[in-house]
Design a protein around this motif. Structure first.
Motif, mmCIF file in Angstrom:
data_model
loop_
_atom_site.group_PDB
_atom_site.id
_atom_site.type_symbol
_atom_site.label_atom_id
_atom_site.label_comp_id
_atom_site.label_asym_id
_atom_site.label_seq_id
_atom_site.Cartn_x
_atom_site.Cartn_y
_atom_site.Cartn_z
ATOM 1 N N UNK A 30 48.946 49.421 37.381
ATOM 2 C CA UNK A 30 48.329 50.061 38.545
ATOM 3 C C UNK A 30 48.929 49.511 39.833
ATOM 4 N N UNK A 31 49.298 50.424 40.708
ATOM 5 C CA UNK A 31 49.946 50.049 41.959
ATOM 6 C C UNK A 31 48.936 49.494 42.952
ATOM 7 N N UNK A 32 49.278 48.367 43.594
ATOM 8 C CA UNK A 32 48.458 47.797 44.654
ATOM 9 C C UNK A 32 49.032 48.266 45.982
ATOM 10 N N UNK A 33 48.180 48.906 46.774
ATOM 11 C CA UNK A 33 48.666 49.547 47.988
ATOM 12 C C UNK A 33 48.041 48.968 49.250
ATOM 13 N N UNK A 34 48.701 49.280 50.374
ATOM 14 C CA UNK A 34 48.176 49.019 51.697
ATOM 15 C C UNK A 34 47.829 50.368 52.321
ATOM 16 N N UNK A 35 47.015 50.356 53.367
ATOM 17 C CA UNK A 35 46.662 51.637 54.014
ATOM 18 C C UNK A 35 47.868 52.409 54.521
ATOM 19 N N UNK B 109 48.449 67.346 33.789
ATOM 20 C CA UNK B 109 47.872 66.835 35.029
ATOM 21 C C UNK B 109 48.845 67.103 36.169
ATOM 22 N N UNK B 110 48.375 66.870 37.380
ATOM 23 C CA UNK B 110 49.268 66.777 38.523
ATOM 24 C C UNK B 110 49.703 65.319 38.625
ATOM 25 N N UNK B 111 51.009 65.120 38.696
ATOM 26 C CA UNK B 111 51.574 63.778 38.755
ATOM 27 C C UNK B 111 52.019 63.458 40.182
ATOM 28 N N UNK B 112 51.651 62.272 40.631
ATOM 29 C CA UNK B 112 51.967 61.823 41.977
ATOM 30 C C UNK B 112 52.727 60.501 41.922
ATOM 31 N N UNK B 113 53.635 60.320 42.865
ATOM 32 C CA UNK B 113 54.224 58.996 43.062
ATOM 33 C C UNK B 113 53.710 58.441 44.389
ATOM 34 N N UNK B 114 53.769 57.128 44.483
ATOM 35 C CA UNK B 114 53.278 56.470 45.683
ATOM 36 C C UNK B 114 53.970 55.126 45.845
ATOM 37 N N UNK B 115 53.994 54.638 47.087
ATOM 38 C CA UNK B 115 54.546 53.316 47.361
ATOM 39 C C UNK B 115 53.426 52.281 47.407
ATOM 40 N N UNK B 116 53.787 51.046 47.157
ATOM 41 C CA UNK B 116 52.844 49.946 47.236
ATOM 42 C C UNK B 116 53.598 48.654 47.459
ATOM 43 N N UNK B 117 52.877 47.530 47.476
ATOM 44 C CA UNK B 117 53.583 46.268 47.695
ATOM 45 C C UNK B 117 53.734 45.454 46.433
ATOM 46 N N UNK C 293 50.748 52.809 53.042
ATOM 47 C CA UNK C 293 51.654 53.302 52.007
ATOM 48 C C UNK C 293 51.660 54.818 51.912
ATOM 49 N N UNK C 294 52.667 55.323 51.190
ATOM 50 C CA UNK C 294 52.927 56.764 51.147
ATOM 51 C C UNK C 294 52.598 57.356 49.782
ATOM 52 N N UNK C 295 52.234 58.646 49.833
ATOM 53 C CA UNK C 295 51.996 59.448 48.629
ATOM 54 C C UNK C 295 52.826 60.706 48.688
ATOM 55 N N UNK C 296 53.255 61.166 47.512
ATOM 56 C CA UNK C 296 53.872 62.475 47.439
ATOM 57 C C UNK C 296 52.823 63.548 47.304
ATOM 58 N N UNK C 297 53.292 64.797 47.264
ATOM 59 C CA UNK C 297 52.369 65.935 47.227
ATOM 60 C C UNK C 297 51.976 66.320 45.812
ATOM 61 N N UNK C 298 52.674 65.784 44.828
ATOM 62 C CA UNK C 298 52.340 66.035 43.433
ATOM 63 C C UNK C 298 53.184 67.124 42.803
ATOM 64 N N UNK C 299 53.329 67.020 41.487
ATOM 65 C CA UNK C 299 54.020 68.046 40.710
ATOM 66 C C UNK C 299 53.226 68.289 39.428
ATOM 67 N N UNK C 300 53.052 69.554 39.091
ATOM 68 C CA UNK C 300 52.213 69.932 37.954
ATOM 69 C C UNK C 300 52.977 69.786 36.642
ATOM 70 N N UNK C 301 52.355 69.125 35.698
ATOM 71 C CA UNK C 301 52.870 69.049 34.332
ATOM 72 C C UNK C 301 51.839 69.682 33.407
ATOM 73 N N UNK C 302 52.270 70.671 32.658
ATOM 74 C CA UNK C 302 51.389 71.354 31.714
ATOM 75 C C UNK C 302 52.017 71.291 30.331
ATOM 76 N N UNK D 176 56.683 50.979 43.212
ATOM 77 C CA UNK D 176 56.411 52.421 43.113
ATOM 78 C C UNK D 176 55.546 52.678 41.888
ATOM 79 N N UNK D 177 54.528 53.477 42.093
ATOM 80 C CA UNK D 177 53.652 53.831 40.979
ATOM 81 C C UNK D 177 53.607 55.325 40.755
#
Length: 125
Positions: free
Chosen positions: A106-111, A92-100, A113-122, A34-35
């Motif tokens: 840095x996350x290494x991903x496959x096509x 920034x907007x922060x996102x999480x994502x899956x990878x292998x 893999x999943x992404x979240x919609x993001x959450x704003x941090x100010x 997870x990245x």
């Protein structure tokens, strides 16, 4: 429904803390690296941190090393990003994502893999 959902963002003063959560539904995070990424206005998305799946090793970009901590709770199907000593440049907007796997921070991903919609941090006074 398969999805990743981030939460925990908000407005915080410089030097403050936030904890972001990334919750998976419809699938289990156990076998994924997870990245966390972030994207500030007008800038490219950048990798922030990564946690491996098997040996739970953690990696950080130099810009956040010593301030951010990534962790995972597979029982809760959740990955966290604890952010301390926040700076305005962390905004920034922060996102999480899956990878292998993690390629360092840095996350290494496959096509597939999943992404979240993001959450704003100010970070601002």
């Amino acid at each position: 429904q398969v999805q990743l959902v981030e939460s925990g963002g908000g407005l915080v003063q410089p030097g403050g803390s936030l904890r972001l959560s990334c919750v998976a539904s419809g699938f289990t995070l156990d076998y994924y690296a997870i990245g966390w990424f972030r994207q500030a206005p007008g800038k490219e998305r950048e990798g922030v941190s990564c946690v491996s799946s098997s040996d739970v090793k953690t990696y950080y970009a130099d810009s956040v090393k010593g301030r951010f901590t990534i962790s995972r709770d597979n029982a809760k199907n959740t990955v966290y990003l604890q952010m301390n000593s926040l700076k305005p440049e962390d905004t920034a907007v922060y996102y999480c994502a899956t990878g292998y796997r993690c390629g360092s921070f840095y996350l290494i991903q496959r096509p597939s893999d999943y992404w979240g919609q993001g959450t704003q941090v100010t970070v601002s006074s």
